[in-house]
Every structure is written in C-alpha cells, then in structure tokens.
Design a protein around this motif. Structure first.
Motif, short mmCIF file in Angstrom:
data_model
loop_
_atom_site.label_atom_id
_atom_site.label_comp_id
_atom_site.label_asym_id
_atom_site.label_seq_id
_atom_site.Cartn_x
_atom_site.Cartn_y
_atom_site.Cartn_z
N ALA A 269 0.85 -1.20 0.00
CA ALA A 269 0.00 0.00 0.00
C ALA A 269 0.88 1.24 0.00
O ALA A 269 1.99 1.24 0.54
CB ALA A 269 -0.91 0.00 1.21
N PHE A 270 0.37 2.29 -0.62
CA PHE A 270 1.02 3.60 -0.61
C PHE A 270 0.06 4.56 0.06
O PHE A 270 -1.15 4.53 -0.23
CB PHE A 270 1.28 4.09 -2.04
CG PHE A 270 2.27 3.24 -2.78
CD1 PHE A 270 3.64 3.51 -2.70
CD2 PHE A 270 1.85 2.18 -3.57
CE1 PHE A 270 4.56 2.73 -3.39
CE2 PHE A 270 2.76 1.40 -4.26
CZ PHE A 270 4.12 1.68 -4.17
N ASN A 271 0.57 5.41 0.94
CA ASN A 271 -0.27 6.38 1.62
C ASN A 271 0.24 7.78 1.36
O ASN A 271 1.44 8.03 1.45
CB ASN A 271 -0.21 6.16 3.13
CG ASN A 271 -0.75 4.80 3.54
OD1 ASN A 271 -1.86 4.43 3.16
ND2 ASN A 271 0.04 4.03 4.28
N HIS A 272 -0.69 8.67 1.06
CA HIS A 272 -0.30 10.08 1.00
C HIS A 272 -1.28 10.90 1.82
O HIS A 272 -2.49 10.82 1.62
CB HIS A 272 -0.26 10.60 -0.44
CG HIS A 272 0.11 12.04 -0.48
ND1 HIS A 272 1.39 12.46 -0.19
CD2 HIS A 272 -0.62 13.15 -0.68
CE1 HIS A 272 1.43 13.78 -0.24
NE2 HIS A 272 0.22 14.22 -0.53
N PHE A 273 -0.73 11.66 2.75
CA PHE A 273 -1.60 12.50 3.58
C PHE A 273 -1.43 13.95 3.18
O PHE A 273 -0.31 14.42 2.97
CB PHE A 273 -1.23 12.32 5.05
CG PHE A 273 -2.07 13.17 5.95
CD1 PHE A 273 -3.36 12.78 6.30
CD2 PHE A 273 -1.61 14.39 6.41
CE1 PHE A 273 -4.15 13.57 7.10
CE2 PHE A 273 -2.39 15.21 7.21
CZ PHE A 273 -3.68 14.79 7.56
N LEU B 280 -6.94 17.96 -2.39
CA LEU B 280 -6.15 17.66 -3.59
C LEU B 280 -7.01 16.85 -4.53
O LEU B 280 -7.83 16.04 -4.08
CB LEU B 280 -4.92 16.82 -3.23
CG LEU B 280 -3.84 17.40 -2.32
CD1 LEU B 280 -2.72 16.39 -2.15
CD2 LEU B 280 -3.28 18.69 -2.92
N THR B 281 -6.79 17.01 -5.81
CA THR B 281 -7.45 16.09 -6.75
C THR B 281 -6.66 14.79 -6.69
O THR B 281 -5.53 14.75 -6.18
CB THR B 281 -7.37 16.64 -8.19
OG1 THR B 281 -5.98 16.69 -8.56
CG2 THR B 281 -8.00 18.02 -8.30
N GLY B 282 -7.23 13.73 -7.27
CA GLY B 282 -6.53 12.44 -7.30
C GLY B 282 -5.17 12.57 -7.97
O GLY B 282 -4.17 12.02 -7.51
N ALA B 283 -5.13 13.33 -9.09
CA ALA B 283 -3.87 13.47 -9.83
C ALA B 283 -2.84 14.23 -9.00
O ALA B 283 -1.66 13.89 -8.99
CB ALA B 283 -4.13 14.19 -11.15
N GLU B 284 -3.28 15.23 -8.28
CA GLU B 284 -2.34 16.01 -7.44
C GLU B 284 -1.77 15.14 -6.31
O GLU B 284 -0.58 15.19 -6.02
CB GLU B 284 -3.06 17.23 -6.83
CG GLU B 284 -3.26 18.36 -7.81
CD GLU B 284 -4.23 19.43 -7.28
OE1 GLU B 284 -4.21 20.53 -7.84
OE2 GLU B 284 -5.01 19.15 -6.33
N ALA B 285 -2.66 14.33 -5.72
CA ALA B 285 -2.20 13.46 -4.63
C ALA B 285 -1.16 12.47 -5.17
O ALA B 285 -0.12 12.24 -4.54
CB ALA B 285 -3.38 12.71 -4.01
N LYS B 286 -1.43 11.93 -6.35
CA LYS B 286 -0.49 10.95 -6.92
C LYS B 286 0.85 11.61 -7.24
O LYS B 286 1.91 11.04 -6.97
CB LYS B 286 -1.09 10.29 -8.17
CG LYS B 286 -0.25 9.13 -8.66
CD LYS B 286 -0.99 8.24 -9.62
CE LYS B 286 -0.06 7.12 -10.10
NZ LYS B 286 -0.71 6.22 -11.03
N ALA B 287 0.79 12.81 -7.78
CA ALA B 287 2.05 13.51 -8.11
C ALA B 287 2.86 13.79 -6.84
O ALA B 287 4.09 13.60 -6.83
CB ALA B 287 1.73 14.81 -8.85
N ALA B 288 2.18 14.17 -5.78
CA ALA B 288 2.90 14.44 -4.52
C ALA B 288 3.50 13.15 -3.97
O ALA B 288 4.63 13.14 -3.47
CB ALA B 288 1.95 15.06 -3.51
N LEU B 289 2.76 12.06 -4.12
CA LEU B 289 3.28 10.77 -3.65
C LEU B 289 4.50 10.36 -4.49
O LEU B 289 5.51 9.88 -3.95
CB LEU B 289 2.19 9.69 -3.75
CG LEU B 289 2.64 8.27 -3.44
CD1 LEU B 289 3.02 8.13 -1.97
CD2 LEU B 289 1.56 7.25 -3.78
N GLN B 290 4.41 10.58 -5.79
CA GLN B 290 5.54 10.22 -6.66
C GLN B 290 6.82 10.97 -6.25
O GLN B 290 7.91 10.40 -6.27
CB GLN B 290 5.19 10.49 -8.13
CG GLN B 290 4.29 9.40 -8.69
CD GLN B 290 3.69 9.74 -10.02
OE1 GLN B 290 3.44 10.93 -10.31
NE2 GLN B 290 3.42 8.74 -10.84
#
Ligand SMILES: C=C(O[C@H]1C=CC=C(C(=O)O)[C@@H]1O)C(=O)O
Length: 459
Positions: A141-145, A150-160
């Motif tokens: 699992a990957f978690n981003h808080f 955030l939009t889904g894309a923004e959350a994913k970019a921050a996680l990346q």
C-alpha cells in the motif's frame, strides 16, 4: 519484487475506490496492490535495502507474518491517548486497513530522558509504503496524507515525489561486523546489588510482593551504526518471538526480539500472554530438560509467573468475556532462554479501542510488579536510568486488528551508541547474583546480534 522500483509498483496499485479523496476536506489517499507470491518475498531485506530515516518492521511469532513500513505519511503523537484514538478512528473510518506502527513509553506520564525525547510518550506512524506478507499473500500500500484538498492526480504527483526520495536512498547494505569500543553498565554491579536488596526489604515488609528491576548497558561504536546486519541476525533465529524495529530518524531506532505478546486483536478476539520465570536453554537435550524441570518445580519461579498470570486474568475479566487459559503454565522455549508461559484469550466487549485495551494491561507484572502502583513508583525511585520505551507496548494496529509485544530484549540505537536493556522479576527468594546473570543472558539477544562477544569490544 526486490528489484521492482516503487514507481512501477505504484502504477500497478489501485486507489482505494470512492475513498480517494475526502470531498469535505483533507485526508489520506491510499493505493493498494496485492498478489500471491510463489516465492517468499524477503520483507526485511527489502526494507533494509533502503536507508530511509523512517523505517518500521514487525514480524509475528516464528515469522508467521511480516509487516514493514517505509517513510512517514502521517504521525500521531503526543501525550493524549484519547486524541490519538480519535485521530486513528477517523483515519480508519475511510481506510480500515491503514497500518499504524508504534507504541508508547513504559511510563507515558513521566518526563523522558534526552535519548528518548524524539519518541515521546506515544507515537504511531502511518508509513508512505507498507508491505505485508501473510503466508504467500503479499499486500502493498502507498499512503499520501495532505491537509489540503487535492485532486486524485495532485495526490499521486505528490506521492511520486516522495517515492523518488525513497528510491534515492536504496543502497546495498554491507554485512560487516560491528565493533564496539566501550561498554558502560548502569547501574554498576554494586548498584544493582543494592537495588535488589532494597527490593527484598520491601517484599519482606509486605509493601510489594514482586518488582521487576532493570538495568542497561551502553555500547559505543567507533563508527555510526547500521541496522541491517543486526536486524538480519535478530530475524535469523526462528523461535517464538516477535522482531520489531521502529526507526524514527536517521540515527534513532528502537528494536528487539521479544517473546512476550501484550495483545493480539483479530476482530473482537483478544489474546494476552503471561510470561515470567526464566532459565537458560541447556547445552544438550538432557540439560535443557533439567532446566525445564527446575523452572516448573521452583516455587520462586512459579510464584513470579502466577503473579503475572493472575493479573492478566483479572484485567481480562474487566474488558472481555468467554475467557480461556490455554496453554497454562507450559514452557516456552526460545533460542537462548526458556520461560513459564500462559496464554489468556477472550472476546473483547464493545466500547473498547486498541489504545485503552493496551492501557488496561500495560504494564503487566512481568515488567512492572505487584501491586502495580507501588512497584512502579519504586522502579522510578530506584532505577538510575529512565526506561524510555523499553518494556512498553510496541507493535501495529489497523481498524481491523492489532498486535503489540512487550518491548523487552530490546535496545535503543542512538547515533553511535546502543542502549541495551534487560530486567528481572524480584520476588522473596531472589538473589542479586543470579538476577544479574539472568539479565546478562537476556541482554545476549541483542549483544549477540550486534556482533559483540564478551571477549572483545573494549577499547
Ligand atoms: C523484564 C524482562 O523479562 C520479563 C519477561 C519474562 C521473564 C522475566 C523474568 O523471569 O524475570 C521478566 O519478567 C526482560 O527481558 O527485560
């Protein structure tokens, strides 16, 4: 698996449906991926292949399951158990499987000594990457808080971005022998003897009937310390123990291999161990059996054990029903030690969360004493060191279950120093020399894994 980079794994993972973003505000976004592994995935090796500041590991008894975490998506800390429980419950309302690794200090209400301050009285981390193995099932699992919308894309970019940082810490770990150049005993042998004699006085005068007193040894290394080889050696021994590792900064980690379960929760099923009464393992089967017989026949060891077992039973009765005790007073054989062991199981009554259930049992008289209040205040008065997280609850929890061990057979790694802890239950028949020896044997869990043998290491 080891060679997969995290970015590739993220691409295989699915964002948890409809929970991706809290429409009303900030929160955790979580991506998960699970698969059946035809070959066992070396979770610990995977974890220690990174040199990230925050790393977490917990393996079930005999390595039955493993859970590892990397990086820090969210931390729940502070001195309020109620606030922590509320934060966790709002996290689990949307992500019941999100895993929080951590624990509490032995005495969460007391000021911590300097080397423990970063841990605080209570601390749980929800990692950026979680990897679990249960049999052949692997779960990633990957978690981003985020505290913003955030939009889904923004959350994913921050996680990346975070994943790139984690990937950059990957190194090959060198399994070199640690060399320790000094060793300090706290208290000294003389101080230990005085402490035990004080305890025997209090027992004789009826103030307490048991107190668990501890000591620590500080090993100082020439160079900075690397967890990977020590952890690998701790995990090599497949006995009925938990291996834990809670690293919260580049040079700060609490870790160990403990046989004692404080609490296991699966749904509402709860089990708690009572472990007390100790002998070493024999050099051969005959001697091993002699020690086992000695344990079971010794009124002193049996009393030490029953004080713990009765306490667990009483506490269980307050919060659970359908109590069962199985096995009762059997022998738990570990790599180097054996103990008297009783397991208490039941069904947790409604209205209890993991943190208040932990507080109901901790500290058992296996690490505190009896009566609890008097024993705890004598520990604070007599021990020259602060225990910090030694002998506190350490483990993991999700919205669906939890497992916590008692943080004994453990050490705090801090810069180039290793603080190794061990304690012994003092009852009426105790003798300072045998209790010193017992703590020496208990410390060997760590000192052997650290590469320190009794003959070397002084400078
Ligand atoms: C306090 C420790 O062990 C406890 C757990 C099992 C047996 C114990 C004993 O026999 O004294 C201790 O109560 C320790 O290992 O530091």
């Amino acid at each position: 698996m080891l060679s997969y980079d995290l970015m590739t794994l993220l691409d295989k993972s699915a964002v948890e449906p409809s929970m991706a973003l809290d429409e009303n505000g900030p929160g955790l976004t979580r991506w998960t991926y699970s698969w059946q592994a035809s070959e066992p995935v070396p979770v610990l090796q995977w974890l220690t292949g990174f040199k990230t500041a925050e790393q977490f590991y917990f393996s079930g008894k005999s390595g039955g399951y493993e859970a590892a975490g990397l990086g820090q998506a969210m931390v729940i800390s502070g001195d309020s158990q109620e606030k922590a429980a509320a934060a966790l419950s709002s996290l689990w309302a949307r992500h019941p499987q999100a895993m929080a690794f951590g624990g509490t200090a032995f005495e969460p209400d007391q000021k911590l000594s300097l080397e423990w301050t970063d841990f605080g009285p209570l601390r749980f981390t929800i990692p950026v990457v979680e990897l679990r193995r249960n049999g052949s099932t692997m779960e990633l699992a990957f978690n981003h808080f985020s505290d913003q919308n955030l939009t889904g894309a923004e959350a994913k970019a921050a996680l990346q971005d975070k994943i790139r940082d984690l990937e950059a810490t990957r190194t090959k770990s060198e399994h070199s022998e640690e060399t320790w150049c000094s060793r300090e005993q706290i208290p000294s042998r003389k101080g230990w003897n005085a402490m035990i004699l004080n305890a025997l006085d209090k027992i004789k005068s009826g103030v307490i009937n048991k107190v668990v007193l501890s000591r620590k040894m500080i090993l100082t290394a020439r160079e900075s310390w690397d967890a990977a080889p020590i952890l690998a050696r701790l995990a090599e021994v497949k006995d009925d123990s938990f291996v834990f590792f809670y690293k919260i900064a580049a040079d700060k980690a609490f870790f160990g291999r403990t046989p004692e379960r404080l609490l296991k929760l699966e749904g509402r099923s709860i089990s708690v161990d009572a472990i007390a009464g100790t002998r070493p393992r024999g050099r051969d089967a005959g001697e091993d059996l002699e020690f086992e017989k000695e344990l079971l026949d010794s009124p002193k060891e049996m009393e030490e054990h029953r004080i713990v077992s009765r306490y667990v039973e009483e506490q269980m009765d307050k919060i659970a029903r359908g109590l069962q005790t199985e096995p009762r007073e059997s022998i738990l054989k570990l790599g180097a030690l054996q103990h008297i062991f009783t397991q208490h199981c039941g069904e947790l009554r409604n209205g209890h969360n993991v943190l208040d259930t932990l507080a109901c049992f901790h500290p058992t008289p296996a690490v505190g004493g009896h009566p609890a209040r008097e024993a705890r205040s004598l520990i604070l008065e007599w021990e020259p060191h602060r225990r910090g997280w030694y002998a506190g609850p350490i483990g993991w929890m999700t919205g669906e279950g939890a497992e916590f061990a008692v943080g004994i057979r453990s050490a705090l790694a801090e810069g180039n120093r290793l603080h190794v802890f061990a304690g012994a239950g003092i009852v009426e028949e105790s003798d300072p020399d045998s209790e010193w020896l017992e703590t020496e044997n208990k410390m060997q869990t760590i000192t052997r894994a650290s590469g320190l043998s009794p003959q070397k290491g002084e400078c």
